[in-house]
Design a protein around this motif. Structure first.
Motif, PDB file in Angstrom:
ATOM      1  N   ARG A 139       0.837  -1.196   0.000  1.00 37.33           N
ATOM      2  CA  ARG A 139       0.000   0.000   0.000  1.00 37.33           C
ATOM      3  C   ARG A 139       0.877   1.252   0.000  1.00 37.33           C
ATOM      4  N   ARG A 155       4.291   5.574  -5.622  1.00 34.74           N
ATOM      5  CA  ARG A 155       4.237   5.686  -7.077  1.00 34.74           C
ATOM      6  C   ARG A 155       3.184   6.686  -7.493  1.00 34.74           C
ATOM      7  N   SER A 156       2.106   6.768  -6.700  1.00 36.04           N
ATOM      8  CA  SER A 156       1.087   7.748  -7.065  1.00 36.04           C
ATOM      9  C   SER A 156       1.638   9.164  -6.909  1.00 36.04           C
ATOM     10  N   MET A 182      -6.907   1.554  -6.701  1.00 29.10           N
ATOM     11  CA  MET A 182      -6.455   1.055  -5.395  1.00 29.10           C
ATOM     12  C   MET A 182      -5.852   2.171  -4.551  1.00 29.10           C
ATOM     13  N   VAL A 183      -5.202   3.146  -5.203  1.00 29.99           N
ATOM     14  CA  VAL A 183      -4.698   4.301  -4.447  1.00 29.99           C
ATOM     15  C   VAL A 183      -5.864   5.027  -3.794  1.00 29.99           C
ATOM     16  N   ARG A 227       2.452   1.771  -3.358  1.00 26.14           N
ATOM     17  CA  ARG A 227       1.492   2.298  -4.319  1.00 26.14           C
ATOM     18  C   ARG A 227       1.329   3.798  -4.107  1.00 26.14           C
ATOM     19  N   GLY A 263       3.333   9.907  -9.954  1.00 26.11           N
ATOM     20  CA  GLY A 263       2.391  10.169 -11.043  1.00 26.11           C
ATOM     21  C   GLY A 263       1.827  11.576 -10.977  1.00 26.11           C
ATOM     22  N   SER A 264       1.293  11.951  -9.846  1.00 28.42           N
ATOM     23  CA  SER A 264       0.766  13.296  -9.655  1.00 28.42           C
ATOM     24  C   SER A 264       0.637  13.530  -8.156  1.00 28.42           C
ATOM     25  N   LYS A 301      -6.096  13.998 -13.701  1.00 24.40           N
ATOM     26  CA  LYS A 301      -4.788  13.692 -13.116  1.00 24.40           C
ATOM     27  C   LYS A 301      -4.741  12.248 -12.673  1.00 24.40           C
ATOM     28  N   LEU A 302      -4.661  11.368 -13.647  1.00 22.53           N
ATOM     29  CA  LEU A 302      -4.469   9.960 -13.291  1.00 22.53           C
ATOM     30  C   LEU A 302      -2.986   9.728 -13.083  1.00 22.53           C
ATOM     31  N   PHE A 303      -2.652   8.622 -12.416  1.00 22.28           N
ATOM     32  CA  PHE A 303      -1.246   8.270 -12.243  1.00 22.28           C
ATOM     33  C   PHE A 303      -0.838   7.469 -13.474  1.00 22.28           C
ATOM     34  N   HIS A 304      -0.172   8.130 -14.385  1.00 21.95           N
ATOM     35  CA  HIS A 304       0.128   7.492 -15.665  1.00 21.95           C
ATOM     36  C   HIS A 304       1.142   6.367 -15.550  1.00 21.95           C
ATOM     37  N   ASN A 305       1.853   6.351 -14.438  1.00 19.09           N
ATOM     38  CA  ASN A 305       2.864   5.302 -14.275  1.00 19.09           C
ATOM     39  C   ASN A 305       2.265   4.038 -13.658  1.00 19.09           C
ATOM     40  N   MET A 306       0.942   3.992 -13.542  1.00 19.28           N
ATOM     41  CA  MET A 306       0.308   2.847 -12.895  1.00 19.28           C
ATOM     42  C   MET A 306      -0.855   2.337 -13.736  1.00 19.28           C
ATOM     43  N   ARG A 352     -11.588   6.170  -9.107  1.00 13.04           N
ATOM     44  CA  ARG A 352     -10.581   6.402  -8.085  1.00 13.04           C
ATOM     45  C   ARG A 352     -11.159   7.251  -6.953  1.00 13.04           C
ATOM     46  N   ILE A 399      -8.498  -4.518  -0.611  1.00 15.40           N
ATOM     47  CA  ILE A 399      -8.398  -3.318  -1.448  1.00 15.40           C
ATOM     48  C   ILE A 399      -8.649  -3.663  -2.904  1.00 15.40           C
ATOM     49  N   GLU A 404      -4.550  -0.146 -10.276  1.00 14.91           N
ATOM     50  CA  GLU A 404      -3.714   0.445  -9.220  1.00 14.91           C
ATOM     51  C   GLU A 404      -4.151   1.866  -8.905  1.00 14.91           C
ATOM     52  N   ALA A 448      -2.863  14.849  -7.092  1.00 19.74           N
ATOM     53  CA  ALA A 448      -3.926  13.849  -7.068  1.00 19.74           C
ATOM     54  C   ALA A 448      -3.706  12.872  -5.919  1.00 19.74           C
ATOM     55  N   HIS A 482      -6.636   4.347  -0.306  1.00 18.32           N
ATOM     56  CA  HIS A 482      -5.563   4.612   0.654  1.00 18.32           C
ATOM     57  C   HIS A 482      -6.057   4.942   2.059  1.00 18.32           C
ATOM     58  N   MET A 519      -6.218  11.991  -2.781  1.00 20.62           N
ATOM     59  CA  MET A 519      -6.681  10.647  -2.450  1.00 20.62           C
ATOM     60  C   MET A 519      -6.291  10.270  -1.022  1.00 20.62           C
ATOM     61  N   GLY A 520      -5.786  11.223  -0.278  1.00 17.73           N
ATOM     62  CA  GLY A 520      -5.488  10.967   1.124  1.00 17.73           C
ATOM     63  C   GLY A 520      -4.070  10.516   1.399  1.00 17.73           C
ATOM     64  N   VAL A 521      -3.213  10.576   0.383  1.00 12.85           N
ATOM     65  CA  VAL A 521      -1.825  10.174   0.624  1.00 12.85           C
ATOM     66  C   VAL A 521      -1.080  11.344   1.242  1.00 12.85           C
TER      67      VAL A 521
END
Lengths: 362, 386, 244, 258, 296
Positions: free
Chosen positions: A213, A219-220, D99-100, A216, A223-224, D87-92, D163, D127, D96, A227, D103, A231-233
């Protein structure tokens, strides 16, 4: 669960053992010396790979953490603490068997210094990480470079760190039983296994992290960041944690390397070293732990063997450029190897076209 | 020359891997490993050392080798990195099974592999200056450059004659500068000279007017600069430019005429102790070293089209001492050769006349140094030569 | 003025345009309507030289401009106002406009550029107020005006507009279309790509309907407005009408 | 009231992007924010979601103040959002990405992850199942394994919705969800928005497509130059002379007449 | 501290500061057109210096410098042609890595062309021992050359970027490449020009500072790090910022020497840089507004 992720690790472990057996069979165990050293550098590189490739944060100062580990261990294991023999702390350490007197000098156990190295690394990584990870792009690159340079200046300018000469005569590190991290030729095989066990454990840990988790979330952030936070990160905390973890990997490598080499010099804290680490991660393909590991071992091995003589740096620079031009996704990637071939061919064609038939590229 | 070199560069990059694998040497040759900082921070030392060593070995082999055996020299470029020096030392000892190791060029590297060589019972002839290399003595470790303490003593002696009592020291942050600074600080009280201020600058320093201003403010009677880096000439220029008109002393690191040339007019009058190599022609014919110094100087300058420096001389001495040891021992037996070297007496080298003993693995005395100065862009003796 | 024959183009191996033929006569507004992803923007990008055509021919004023890079196409007098505006965010409004005159800078000279600026400020008085402001700090509508103004600075023979109404408030969209018809009245030739088919056909003389990379229908604006298929597919009063 | 915005202001340099704005969103309603470009709509979203800190004013969510808190804590309280320029996570992968979104609804930490503790396994399974469920519900489960950067624009919007939903929000902020979509896709989005509302999620939406807004929203707030110029039911807003003057324009207001 | 000493420290700070500024300006030129940091910028200084030194043996100094500047700018163009143009969609990190790679390769090539020895150009006016007295403090006349050239560069570049069509076009490329193409600007050529320009500036700087700092195959690297520091401190892309940042760092270093051991000089200036970045992430003169509009 998801045991599949460990298959490459098993292959790696098998390869490690196979190499050792091969050298034993052919009587060329001396290759293990450089493979052991390369393994420690690879440890720095996989840590950095997690930071750069997965969390997207560049660090041009990782040699600084390697140096923190190596120098802390070197100073503490060579320093004579007899001046403090009356103190309560030393007394406690003595009763715990973590300090021993010999020849009128009082020395700390390598365990104590290793623990100290890691504590210092974590502390420094936190203190420096909180502010610099707020920066982005070139500014982050500069700030981390600055950190690395400061560490370099400190070890080069401070007497206790041996200034330009560094620290020599660092004793071996008796881990347990007969295991001992040291450079003496008799212990070569076990040191090879110690180093590679560390690499394998480190790799497993990082694979776990990336697939979890938390990974992930990292990595998010890559990515951005915006964002991810929506999403709470907790982006700043996650970046900081992974920064600290990669710093610990570097520091651990530095500490073990200091015991293995019996010392450390300022060249380990040099900015060029940091740059090399970053470049190797890029050569391996950024978010590619296995690529980073492979390139880390390979390139360091070539360099430590001195295959390239005085062209070591030139070769390294050339590799950097070539990879960015022909295989920006890294070399250890089948799809990329194919496109690299195509691009190289088109480059050759275009040069040929420009210079006429059979012209010279110079 | 440039195109050729560029081509050579490209070529060597592509073939070096293969080349490293297939070195050709006669079966019974005596393998000698060399670890020099040919590039990197210590290239001022390593480059002439590497050139000299290769030249000398070729010359010896052309004359039929030593004891009927050829010498096989393997040079490794450590780029002044201790970790590389360690890797190379182990490689040379375990893999190449070399008879002896020449170098490394810097003290930091030497200290890292001192115990490795000693444990492996491989003779090491270091070209680095620091005193710790031979003090305490390790059985198999020797060094050829003059002792820092001797250089420091000669500097202080000269100062006393000039009536100088309070000085400022600046040194570079290489191992060379480091060790020198330590010796100066240690010996000054014995000689009654007061060090008012001691500063260290970066080996890549490009301007030292700031630190010299600091010295000027302390009213020093002389400046000692102990370094091997290009900044040696910058010190001289900056002193003139900020109007700090006191004598400038340098270490034996100044022993390369290019630094004096770089300093131009500002270099005039610099005083420094050094081996006799740089004033070889001016030596009286009675001098034991003269023949070899003149020859080395002539050979080197003819072959490489550049001025000879004392650093290359350190490699020259290391090889000639080893060869002399081999000759004396009569065979390539490490123990015998080691003992032979340890008992070498009155052996002339570029740095001086070597008198080794079990207690002294450097073998050079105070008299190995002469005081030189710069006049009209040339090195000349400051005192009468012997 | 512009004649396209059997044009094929796309990104990498992906073929978006599959044989498009069309033309634009001097002095008219031609619009291309079609759904998202049908190839409208790809068509403009190919004509303007951002993309290279894979096959086919683009004639501009009788000369072939197929495969010319963007900077050369502009010099021929074929200017594009790209989708998403693409103004110079870190430069002032005035500098943006002056850069628009870059292809004609030698012909216009200093005075010509000055006159051009005044002309643009005439169309868009808002830009005059914001002359010294950085482009990136303008609102979306102002940026669109700036983008159109910049393209007009070089005095192009053909002005291509790519989705000028995207992301703008209705009132701004109306203002933009008012300017477009004014430009036509002043004799400019315009090729307009629009999602908002109704508004586009209202100002255009002729239109083409493009679907999955091919022209499926062409005709005068009136014909298209009254065409049943067009009405159903693109002129639905709102999105609901198609689900019925 | 689920969300209450009270006298919130925010300036950039000299520009007052949001100027003393107050409104509230009742539970299980859809509220729309409209206004010309540069009116401060997205800034307002950023102030609510925590990306920006208001200069003054307060924001209450479920009765608790949230203004000035970092975005991740606000998200953890149940405020989720989509972005104007997706703004998607393009590296995933698509899965996934979703799944973020889970979180804040999961707990395994860094160390648990590094050592791959059994507690992680259970949670990961949970998840993944929930995320696949959401993709299923939105009809895009076929995309799960695709790289998020490689799917069609319209699908990206839907994945971004998935998401945002994975967070199980109480309040969902939608920033121009129909921008760049064609009629078909807009219809699909409207359908999804309605479905989300039926799940009991409150929605705050910024949109230019007036037909979409008129169709789905219960209430509309109109912003212009950072100031709130009107608030009310869609039919009232359409007739509001101020709104017509500043935003809709004359003809359009007539066009939209039912 | 006596007045003369303070002044002497100031002068020493100005000497170093203007050298740093000159390097930083070179960074800014490429950055302003391409948005990338050319870590090989320092190598341009080295190449310029080395070439001029080699040429000065055959021709008078001004001519040697002129040719060195031309040759180096051609090398800059070559770098763009051979390497930079071939990168597709480069990220910031990729550019950092490529230019670092280039800097290593150029340095190593210089080592094998010119060997490891240190060289320098003669003083433009006066000699090694000439020193000008200013209110009791002393300075080499070459420093005035450095200052003059630095000032001239800032002035000319400022005018160039603001008022000439080419300059404006280069800025347009950095702001938005696609749009620049649509305005009829050949973006590829602008990048080439910017590389040539920064190489030429670097070469000129390398010549002017050579008598003071001396030139060696690896002297570019440390200058590049300093220049980068200064460019960041001043705010990327801002020439005035580069000068102020350069002088600031120069002064800081020179006064830090007066109170602290010189060994920590760099550490101190870097620590202060990092501190400033925390407070003002866009640098001293970087417009926050502008940096928010930049793409990365």
């Amino acid at each position: 669960m998801d045991a599949g992720r460990y298959i490459p690790v098993l292959i790696l472990a098998a390869a490690v053992a196979a190499v050792q057996l091969f050298t034993l069979a052919t009587g060329s165990e001396y290759y293990l010396t450089q493979l052991t050293m390369s393994a420690y550098y690879a440890l720095v590189i996989i840590g950095l790979c997690t930071l750069m490739g997965y969390a997207g944060q560049i660090s041009l100062g990782h040699a600084g953490f390697f140096a923190i580990g190596g120098y802390t261990v070197s100073v503490m294991t060579t320093y004579d603490f007899s001046g403090f023999s009356g103190s309560a702390v030393m007394g406690l350490l003595g009763t715990l068997g973590l300090a021993s007197a010999s020849g009128g000098e009082l020395h700390l156990s390598p365990w104590v210094s290793l623990a100290a190295a890691l504590v210092i690394t974590v502390a420094v990584a936190f203190i420096i990480g909180i502010p610099i990870l707020k920066l982005k792009g070139h500014y982050l690159a500069m700030a981390s470079l600055g950190f690395g340079l400061i560490i370099y200046r400190i070890v080069l300018g401070t007497r206790i760190f041996g200034e330009a000469d560094g620290i020599s005569d660092v004793p071996g590190f008796a881990i347990a039983g007969g295991l001992r991290v040291s450079g003496s030729p008799e212990l070569r095989i076990q040191n090879y296994y110690i180093a590679w066990t560390l690499v394998i454990i480190g790799t497993v840990m990082l694979i776990n992290l990336v697939k979890s988790r938390a990974g992930r979330a990292l990595r998010s952030i890559h990515g951005s960041e915006e964002a991810a936070m929506a999403m709470g990160v907790n982006a700043s905390r996650y970046k900081l944690y992974v920064f600290v973890i990669s710093a610990v990997f570097a520091s651990l490598a530095g500490a073990f390397m200091a015991h293995l080499n019996g010392g450390i010099g300022p060249s380990e804290a040099d900015v060029m070293k940091s740059v090399k680490y970053v470049a190797i991660v890029a050569a391996g393909g950024m978010a590619n732990l296995w690529g980073a590991l492979t390139m880390g071992v390979l390139l360091n091995y070539i360099s430590l063997r001195g295959y390239l003589g005085s062209y070591d740096d030139a070769f390294f620079g050339a590799i950097l450029i070539a990879i960015m031009l022909f295989a920006p996704e890294g070399l250890i990637n089948p799809a990329v190897m194919k496109t690299a071939a195509v691009r190289a061919r088109s480059l050759i064609d275009s040069i040929k076209k420009k210079t006429g038939r059979g012209g010279h590229a110079s | 020359m440039s195109l050729k070199k560029v081509l050579a560069l490209t070529l060597s990059i592509s073939v070096c891997m293969a080349a490293a694998g297939c070195k050709k040497a006669p079966e019974d040759a005596i393998k000698i490993g060399a670890i020099f900082s040919v590039t990197g921070g210590g290239s001022n030392l390593g480059a002439p050392e590497s050139k000299t060593a290769k030249m000398l070995v070729d010359e010896i082999n052309a004359k039929g080798g030593v004891n009927g055996k050829m010498l096989d020299l393997i040079v490794k470029d450590s780029e002044s990195s201790p970790e590389k020096a360690i890797s190379f030392a182990k490689q040379l000892i375990e893999e190449e099974k070399v008879f002896a190791i020449i170098g490394p060029s810097t003290s930091g590297e030497t200290m890292k592999i001192k115990s490795i060589c000693d444990e492996a019972k491989v003779i090491m002839l270091s070209c680095a200056a620091a005193e710790v290399i031979v003090n305490p003595v390790a059985k198999y470790v020797f060094k050829t450059p003059q002792k820092d303490s001797h250089v420091a003593m000669r500097i202080f002696d000269t100062m006393k004659k000039m009536g100088i009592n309070s000085i400022g020291i600046i040194s570079d942050n290489t191992g060379f500068g480091n060790a020198g600074k330590d010796q100066l600080e240690k010996i000054a009280p014995q000689k009654g000279v007061k060090i008012v201020i001691s500063e260290v600058y970066d080996k890549k320093a490009t301007d030292l007017s700031g630190v010299l201003t600091k010295l000027k403010a302390r009213n020093v009677q002389a400046v000692v600069n102990w370094s091997i880096v290009p900044a040696q000439s910058i010190v001289a220029k900056n002193m003139k430019q900020i109007n700090l008109n006191v004598p400038l002393f340098q270490s034996h690191g100044f022993g390369n005429i290019k630094y004096a040339k770089e300093a131009g007019k500002a270099g005039e009058g610099i005083i420094f102790p050094c081996g006799r190599l740089l004033v070889a022609e001016q030596l009286p014919d009675t001098n034991k070293q003269k023949t070899l110094l003149v020859k080395y100087k002539k050979d080197y300058e003819a072959k490489f089209n550049e001025d000879v420096s004392t650093f290359g001389g350190h490699a020259y001495d290391a090889i000639t001492i080893l060869v002399e040891g081999l000759k004396k021992a009569g065979s390539a037996d490490r123990e015998k050769v080691r003992t032979a070297i340890e008992n070498l007496k009155g052996f002339p080298g570029t740095a001086g006349v070597f008198n080794f003993s079990p207690q002294d693995h450097n073998g050079l005395g105070l008299d190995s140094l002469v005081i030189l100065t710069v006049k009209d862009g040339k090195f000349v003796p400051y005192e009468k030569l012997d | 003025m512009l004649r396209i024959r059997n044009l094929e183009s796309g990104y990498g191996t992906l073929r978006v345009l599959k044989g498009v033929s069309m033309h634009v006569n001097p002095g008219e507004i031609v619009t291309i309507i079609g759904a998202n992803g049908s190839g409208k923007s790809t068509l403009l990008a190919t004509v303007s030289g951002i993309l290279r055509p894979a096959a086919g021919e683009i004639l501009f004023g009788g000369d072939s401009i197929s495969g010319l890079p963007a900077e050369k196409t502009v010099h021929r007098g074929c200017a594009l106002v790209p989708e998403g505006r693409q103004i110079f965010g870190t430069m002032t409004v005035k500098e943006n406009l002056i850069l628009g005159a870059y292809p004609a800078r030698k012909k216009l000279g200093r005075d010509g550029i000055k006159a051009g600026l005044e002309r643009i400020y005439g169309y868009f008085p808002k830009l005059k107020e914001r002359e010294g402001q950085l482009g990136g700090t303008l609102s979306g509508g102002e940026q669109q005006m700036l983008a159109i103004g910049r393209a007009l600075m070089s005095g192009p023979r053909l002005l291509m507009l790519d989705e000028p109404s995207t992301g703008l408030a209705p009132i701004i969209v109306k203002a933009i279309f008012r300017i477009i018809s004014r430009l036509r009245d002043e004799g400019n030739t315009i090729l307009l790509v629009e999602q908002n088919a109704r508004a586009a056909l209202a100002v255009a003389d002729r239109g083409y309907v493009i679907e999955t990379g091919q022209i499926i229908l062409e005709g005068s604006s009136g014909e298209l407005l009254n065409n049943n298929d067009v009405q159903r597919a693109y002129l639905g009063k709102d999105y609901k009408s198609i689900s019925e | 009231m689920l969300l209450e915005v009270k006298n919130v202001s925010r300036a950039f340099g000299g520009l007052r992007a949001v100027d003393d704005v107050s409104f509230s969103v009742p539970k299980n309603s859809i509220k729309a924010i409209i206004g010309p470009n540069g009116a401060g709509k997205t800034t307002l979203f950023n102030l609510i979601s925590g990306s920006l800190r208001p200069d003054s004013g307060r924001v209450f969510f479920n009765g608790r103040q949230i203004q000035g808190r970092p975005p991740h804590t606000i998200a953890a309280r149940g405020v989720s959002r989509t972005f104007q320029n997706i703004k998607l996570f393009h590296n995933m992968t698509v899965l996934e990405n979703v799944m973020v979104g889970r979180h804040t609804r999961s707990r395994s930490g860094f160390m648990a992850g590094i050592f791959n503790l059994p507690s992680c396994w259970r949670e990961e399974r949970e998840i993944e199942n929930r995320s696949r469920g959401i993709l299923d519900m939105l009809g895009v489960s076929g995309l799960a394994g695709m790289n998020a950067g490689n799917i069609a624009f319209g699908s990206q919007r839907i994945v971004e919705f998935a998401r945002a939903l994975a967070l199980e929000p109480e309040l969902l902020l939608l920033d121009e969800p129909a921008a760049g979509l064609n009629m078909h896709e807009t219809a699909e989005i409207a359908e999804i928005i309605r479905k989300i509302r039926e799940m009991g999620v409150t929605i705050l939406i910024i949109e230019h497509d007036m037909s979409l807004i008129m169709d789905i929203s219960d209430d509309i707030v109109v912003l212009s130059s950072g100031k709130m110029i009107a608030e009310g039911r869609p039919s009232d807003i359409q007739k509001n002379p101020e709104v017509i003057r500043i935003y809709l324009g004359e003809e359009d207001a007539q066009d939209q007449e039912p | 501290m006596a007045f003369e000493q303070v002044l002497q420290y100031i002068l020493s700070g100005v000497t170093n500061g203007s050298i740093y500024a000159i390097v930083a300006i070179g960074f800014n030129i490429v950055y302003n057109t391409t948005g990338i940091i050319n870590f090989a910028q320092g190598e341009f200084l080295m190449l310029g210096g080395m070439t001029a030194i080699s040429l000065s043996q055959f021709m008078p100094l001004p001519l040697a410098i002129l040719f060195a500047v031309i040759i180096t700018s051609l090398a800059g163009a070559m770098i763009d042609f051979v390497f930079i143009r071939r990168l597709r969609n480069p990220s910031v990190l990729m550019m950092i890595i490529v230019t670092i790679g280039l800097s290593i390769v150029i340095r190593e090539m210089a080592l094998h062309i010119w060997d490891e020895k240190v060289r320098s150009l003669p003083y433009f006016t006066g000699s090694e021992v000439t020193s000008i007295s200013i209110l009791g403090a002393y300075i080499s006349p070459q420093v005035l050359w450095v200052l003059g050239v630095c000032g001239l560069m800032v002035l000319l570049l400022g005018l160039f970027f603001r008022y000439t069509a080419t300059g404006r076009s280069m800025r347009a490329c950095s702001s938005n490449k696609t749009a620049a193409g649509l305005c009829g600007i050949n973006t590829g050529n602008m990048v080439t020009i910017s590389f040539m320009l920064s190489a030429a500036m670097g070469a000129l700087a390398g010549c002017v500072i050579s008598p003071i700092t001396q030139t060696q195959y690896d002297s570019g690297t440390s200058l590049a790090i300093k220049g980068f520091t200064v460019a960041i401190l001043g705010g990327m892309g801002n020439s005035t910022g580069a000068v102020v940042g350069g002088l600031l760092i120069g002064m800081l270093e020179s006064f830090s020497i007066s109170v602290l051991p010189m060994a920590y000089k760099d550490a101190i200036s870097l620590a202060i840089l990092i501190l400033i970045l925390f407070i003002r992430p866009s640098g001293l003169f970087g417009s926050r507004e502008e940096s928010a509009l930049k793409e990365f």
